[in-house]
Design an enzyme around this catalytic site. Structure first.
Site, PDB file in Angstrom:
ATOM      1  N   HIS B  50     -17.380-110.395  61.779  1.00  0.00           N
ATOM      2  CA  HIS B  50     -17.945-109.057  61.720  1.00  0.00           C
ATOM      3  C   HIS B  50     -18.794-108.868  60.462  1.00  0.00           C
ATOM      4  CE1 HIS B  50     -17.829-104.960  63.346  1.00  0.00           C
ATOM      5  NE2 HIS B  50     -17.915-104.569  62.099  1.00  0.00           N
ATOM      6  N   LYS B  92     -30.581 -97.801  63.903  1.00  0.00           N
ATOM      7  CA  LYS B  92     -29.727 -98.976  64.078  1.00  0.00           C
ATOM      8  C   LYS B  92     -28.752 -98.713  65.217  1.00  0.00           C
ATOM      9  CE  LYS B  92     -26.654-101.982  61.423  1.00  0.00           C
ATOM     10  NZ  LYS B  92     -25.852-102.070  60.198  1.00  0.00           N
ATOM     11  N   SER B  95     -21.822-101.600  67.538  1.00  0.00           N
ATOM     12  CA  SER B  95     -20.773-101.562  68.563  1.00  0.00           C
ATOM     13  C   SER B  95     -19.464-101.037  67.979  1.00  0.00           C
ATOM     14  CB  SER B  95     -20.528-102.978  69.082  1.00  0.00           C
ATOM     15  OG  SER B  95     -20.044-103.787  68.026  1.00  0.00           O
ATOM     16  N   HIS B  96     -18.663-100.427  68.802  1.00  0.00           N
ATOM     17  CA  HIS B  96     -17.276-100.124  68.460  1.00  0.00           C
ATOM     18  C   HIS B  96     -16.430-100.417  69.694  1.00  0.00           C
ATOM     19  CE1 HIS B  96     -15.206 -97.753  65.014  1.00  0.00           C
ATOM     20  NE2 HIS B  96     -15.621 -98.931  64.614  1.00  0.00           N
ATOM     21  N   ASN B  97     -16.571-101.650  70.191  1.00  0.00           N
ATOM     22  CA  ASN B  97     -15.989-102.009  71.479  1.00  0.00           C
ATOM     23  C   ASN B  97     -14.471-102.100  71.449  1.00  0.00           C
ATOM     24  OD1 ASN B  97     -18.648-102.250  72.262  1.00  0.00           O
ATOM     25  ND2 ASN B  97     -18.711-104.462  71.940  1.00  0.00           N
ATOM     26  N   HIS B  98     -13.959-102.926  70.549  1.00  0.00           N
ATOM     27  CA  HIS B  98     -12.511-103.142  70.566  1.00  0.00           C
ATOM     28  C   HIS B  98     -11.724-101.901  70.174  1.00  0.00           C
ATOM     29  CE1 HIS B  98     -12.807-107.822  70.614  1.00  0.00           C
ATOM     30  NE2 HIS B  98     -13.191-107.244  71.723  1.00  0.00           N
ATOM     31  N   GLY B 551     -29.593-104.893  63.386  1.00  0.00           N
ATOM     32  CA  GLY B 551     -28.706-104.687  64.518  1.00  0.00           C
ATOM     33  C   GLY B 551     -27.321-105.182  64.222  1.00  0.00           C
TER      34      GLY B 551
END
Lengths: 231, 782
Positions: B50, B92, B95-98, B551
């Site tokens: 990350h 920009k 993600s904040h997937n998890h 990104g």
């Protein structure tokens, strides 16, 4: 002399600059800091939308205790003009300056939608530039906008002509009693509505129907009690 | 079962923290000794995927990052482009997937909070949010819950902070069932000369932490959640999801902008993933300085926090700035005005070391380069799988049978209505009405009103009066299924679709931000997807002369069920001189006796049913390749479109996307005006391109096939005539005219019946499908 508008800014206010820009189209507007009791001699106070003090405790519950709102209450008692939009409407009901209360929408969700409003009463400083029965297209956006008042108060405000704006048929998404979108006090110098006239002042951004409310205020302010130097 | 979800305390601590044995050895070598607990915690975060991009750095280097409008490129908190009148747009996507898969409301809310901080950290006022969301099928109770709660979380944060959410996309596909995607993009506006970088500078300057207090929330989020696969028992990870407070952040925005406007700061950095560790060490790295940090001075919300907990906490709504000694009092006074916590937690030094003190005792001492730059960078080991690794898409749930029956008939009306009612095409009103799209008084095109959101910029003069500025167009687009079919061409399609949306409103693309959502890159087939996808993005950006301004990469998006579809998401900001000539995306009737609007199809569109929505509804296998395309022609078509929209010649423009041309035409009638269409010219184009194929197949593909480079346009007869002359090289087909209350589409050959639908019926079905499907699924499951 241009009408002077003051817009209280609380931490968590969202639409204060939009309101400032809209009011500047018809007069001179400035922001008022929540910790100051000084209204700087403005003619009209517009309590803006947003989430004042983070909506903590309950929407609109904390602002009435702020220094600026103490001054706004005095301004209203002296006959000065006060408009509350969305969170500002919630604040004015919590402050006891307007009858009734705002409850969570029937869909229990924030909803942003362009709505049609019917002008019910044009004999007020807020609506005199409208024609009776006219339809205004203005956006609404809130989670807690269902107007409620106990039956006896509802009867009172209806028979007194205090309901100035109603949602047109099919546009009352929040479940307000009697389709009420905006009410004023008995003295007709304090008015609150859930839809956002400050977001309807330019055809480029959707509609300019809201401008009629601002024009009404600008031309009515010099006649209102408590305006200008009298405060 | 992965080790990350259930840290095994018996194993060495570095492994429990996600570091390999080799990486640990390298840390020992860099320090000349074994790291202590605080240092190990800090290294494990800074060397996580990350923070370090250790698996993606090499391939990301090939993306173009230069352009005439570029002000800030990759490496800063956000990229920025100039949009004219001395104004810059910073933007920009992240993600904040998890976190969202574990706790969707807070996961999505803090995703918005985090990307907004990236924006005001560069000195720009946040003016818009867009989102790109992917969940499992709508028939799944888990997916409905995740979608509703993630959307509520985004709305909660954006609405409360007074930043409009002006656009986005939401898709429902099986491979996201366990691992949803929540990508948020933010834009900010600033005078060009007010943009600020994050490099710490000036030995002896103070390091001030301000905003919310620090607690144990989100400890290890970057390493545990963002850099490992999801598995069973993820409920245990809930403490690593942060909790957002938009009220605190709204004060923080105003405070930061006031500090920057008064020129009180030497540099500014937000605290995001890896908290104080990442924020401070990256400031030190960029400024080539050292920092002394006293953790006992950090305002805490919990008692007894260890130094390492304070250094790695991901508590939200915090910022770090560098201040010269003479400006310190003024800075603290502004923080006080906005009722924010603040503390001078350290100083800038010339040691090039991060030194961490607790009550005067040195508890960590690391060279800045070791922490920030020396993480090993891995070369991917890509290997193309010999066959398609994803199962055939399948519609499931209570409505599946009716849908299947409808798409398997020869009745083109039934097919079109089934598509218009399908989860990925029907109106997104249920979701976008949860967002305030107008606050800020800049939004001139709201969701569903045009192909891209349009913002009219203004700035305040010294008296607070608004001064008109330029306008911008913004769009965010991604794709999963097509990229799974062909990572290279699928990704080109994503960039072209986003650019087409910008061109449809007359925008000139100025810069692109991306979020690459992929599975575990240590697996060869995922490495291949990632490599091919980045190549596609590179080639598409080069063809469009479009720089990538920055990104985010989100890897390890997979569960026991397998990887997600590889999903690159891109956001493009376009410049727009005049917001009043923006093309809308619906047909309209012209005044009085004027001739109706003529309708055409612009661009080198050569559709295919492969990986299309119709193929999904039918249950066709995913192919392993999409058709080749001529990038130069696609780029030229978009330039021609943009210029025609700016001239006012093209008054309606809609990009052909999911559901193909018939669906795009049906969506154009949602404003109430119908159309009379003949698709013969497109069928003829297909016949020439594929002379051997079955002519009936061409009709079906012309109606429902998908592919980049097709724009439905409408304008007067003269203006479309001019457009067709300009478009000789890229393709222009006259299709019909816009009038009446029916959509009719006739085709030259074939057993497919002609389309003939009442526009009111189209509107009803498209508008209510999602609500009715959700209601039906809830009834069936209760």
């Amino acid at each position: 002399m241009a009408t002077r508008f003051g817009i209280p800014q609380f931490p968590g206010s969202c639409d204060e600059v939009d309101t400032l820009l809209a009011a500047n189209r018809v007069g001179d507007a400035e922001l008022l800091w929540h910790k100051d009791k000084d209204l700087k001699g403005v003619d009209v106070v517009i309590v803006p939308g947003g989430f004042s003090y983070g909506d903590y405790l309950r929407v609109g519950a904390i602002p009435p205790f702020s220094p600026v709102m103490q001054a706004v209450a005095e301004h209203a008692k002296a006959g000065g003009l006060v408009l509350g939009i969305c969170n500002g409407f919630q604040v004015l009901t919590e402050a006891g300056l307007l009858p009734g209360a705002l409850l969570p929408n029937v869909n229990l969700a924030f909803t942003c939608r362009q709505v049609d409003l019917t002008v019910e009463n044009t004999e007020t400083p807020f609506t005199h530039e409208c024609t009776p029965g006219e339809t205004l297209s203005i956006p609404a956006k809130h989670t807690t906008g269902r107007y409620f008042a106990p039956p006896e108060i509802l009867d009172d405000i209806e028979s007194n002509g205090q309901v100035l704006l109603r949602y047109a048929e099919g546009h009352n998404f929040n479940g307000s009693l009697n389709d009420i979108a905006g009410v004023c006090n008995a003295a007709r110098n304090v008015f609150g509505l859930m839809p956002h006239p400050e977001h309807a002042v330019d055809p480029l951004t959707g509609s300019d129907d809201g401008l009629k409310l601002f024009h009404s205020l600008a031309s009515a302010a010099p006649m209102a009690l408590g305006s200008g130097d009298m405060t | 079962m992965t080790t990350a979800s259930q840290p095994d305390l018996a194993q060495p601590p570095h492994r429990a923290l996600g570091l390999t044995d080799d990486e640990f050895e390298l840390i020992v070598e860099k320090l000349g000794r074994e790291p202590n607990a605080t240092e190990l915690a800090m290294f494990s975060l800074m060397w996580s995927e990350h923070c370090s991009y250790k698996h993606s750095k090499r391939i990301l280097g090939q993306l173009p990052t230069e352009g005439p409008h570029l002000l800030m490129g990759p490496g800063e908190n956000a990229g920025a482009v100039t949009v004219g009148d001395g104004l810059a747009i910073a933007f920009k996507v992240e993600s904040h997937n998890h976190p969202s898969a574990v706790e969707p409301f807070q996961g999505a809310a803090t995703g918005v909070g985090g990307i907004l901080r990236d924006i005001f950290a560069v000195g720009a006022r946040p003016i818009a949010v867009l989102d790109s969301l992917r969940f499992g099928e709508l028939s799944s109770a888990r997916s409905r819950f995740l979608a509703d709660r993630a959307v509520a979380g985004i709305g909660h944060y954006g609405n409360s902070i007074g930043v409009p959410t002006i656009g986005g996309e939401i898709y429902f596909e099986g491979p996201y069932e366990q691992n949803c995607l929540v990508n948020a993009m933010a834009l900010g506006l600033a005078p060009v000369d007010q943009l600020i970088k994050s490099a710490a500078a000036g030995v002896g300057n103070h390091l001030v932490l301000f905003g919310a207090s620090t607690g144990r929330d989100g400890i290890g989020g970057a390493s545990v959640l963002a850099s490992a696969e999801l598995g069973d028992g993820d409920d245990d990870k809930r403490p690593t999801v942060q909790v957002g407070d938009p009220f605190e952040e709204s004060k923080l925005v105003e405070c930061c902008l006031e500090l920057l406007g008064s020129e009180l700061l030497a540099s500014l950095q937000d605290l995001g993933a890896a908290g104080l560790t990442s924020a401070s060490s990256e400031m030190a790295s960029k400024g080539e300085v050292g920092l002394d940090i006293h953790v006992d001075r950090v305002p805490l919300r919990e008692h007894g926090m260890e130094p390492f907990e304070i250094m790695v906490s991901e508590s939200q709504e915090r910022m770090l700035c560098v201040v010269t000694p003479e400006r310190l009092d003024a800075v603290l006074a502004v923080c006080d005005k906005w009722d924010l916590h603040h503390a001078v937690i350290g100083e800038v030094t010339d040691t090039r070391h991060m030194k961490i003190y607790s009550d005067g005792e040195l508890v960590g001492d690391m060279p800045v380069p070791a922490l920030v730059d020396d993480c090993p960078v891995y070369t991917l080991q890509p290997e193309q799988p010999t066959e398609q690794i994803y199962p055939s898409p399948k519609v499931i749930g209570p409505a599946a049978d009716a849908m299947q029956a409808a798409v398997n008939t020869d009745d083109a009306n039934a097919r079109l209505l089934a598509l218009l009612a399908s989860d990925n095409i029907a109106s997104r009103r249920r979701y976008f009405e949860r967002y305030d799209c107008i606050v800020g008084s800049r939004t001139t095109k709201r969701p569903e009103e045009a192909e891209a959101a349009v913002l009219h910029l203004w700035k305040q003069d010294d008296d607070g009066a608004p001064i008109d500025g330029p306008s911008i167009a913004v769009s965010i687009d991604g794709s999963g299924r097509k990229v799974a079919a062909d990572p290279y061409r699928g990704t080109i399609g994503v960039v072209l679709e986003c650019a087409a949306n910008i061109a449809c409103v007359g925008g000139e693309p100025l810069g692109l931000t991306n979020c690459l959502n992929f599975g575990n890159p240590e697996k060869p087939h995922i490495a291949w997807q990632l490599t091919e996808s980045v190549k596609g993005m590179r080639d598409a950006c080069r063809a469009l002369d479009l720089p990538v301004v920055g990104g985010n990469v989100s890897l390890y998006n997979q569960s026991a069920d397998g990887p997600i579809y590889p999903t690159p998401v891109v956001g493009i900001v376009g410049g727009l001189p005049d917001p009043s000539t923006v093309a809308v995306n619906k047909f309209f009737a012209r005044d009085g006796n004027d001739e109706p609007l003529m309708i055409g199809l612009l661009g080198p569109f050569e559709p295919t049913l492969a990986a299309s929505e119709l193929a999904k509804l039918i249950g066709d296998d995913l192919p392993t390749k999409l058709p080749d395309l001529d990038l130069a022609k696609h780029a030229e078509a978009l330039t021609i479109l943009r210029d025609a929209v700016r001239r006012g010649d093209v008054q309606v423009a809609r990009d052909v996307s999911e559901g193909g041309l018939a669906t795009a035409l049906a969506e154009c009638t949602l404003g109430g005006t119908g159309a009379e269409i003949d698709v013969a010219p497109l069928v003829e184009r297909m016949r020439r391109a594929y002379p051997g194929a079955d002519p009936e197949q061409h009709v079906e593909t012309a109606l429902f096939g998908e592919g980049p480079g097709g724009i439905v346009v409408a304008g007067t007869r003269e203006s479309l005539l001019q457009l067709s002359n300009e478009a000789k090289n890229v393709g222009f087909l006259a299709l019909g005219s816009a009038h009446g209350e029916r959509l009719t589409i006739s085709a030259p050959v074939g057993t497919l019946d002609e389309v003939s639908l009442d526009v009111g019926n189209i509107q009803r079905i498209h508008g209510s499908a999602i609500e009715s499907r959700v209601a039906l699924a809830e009834r069936v499951s209760s």
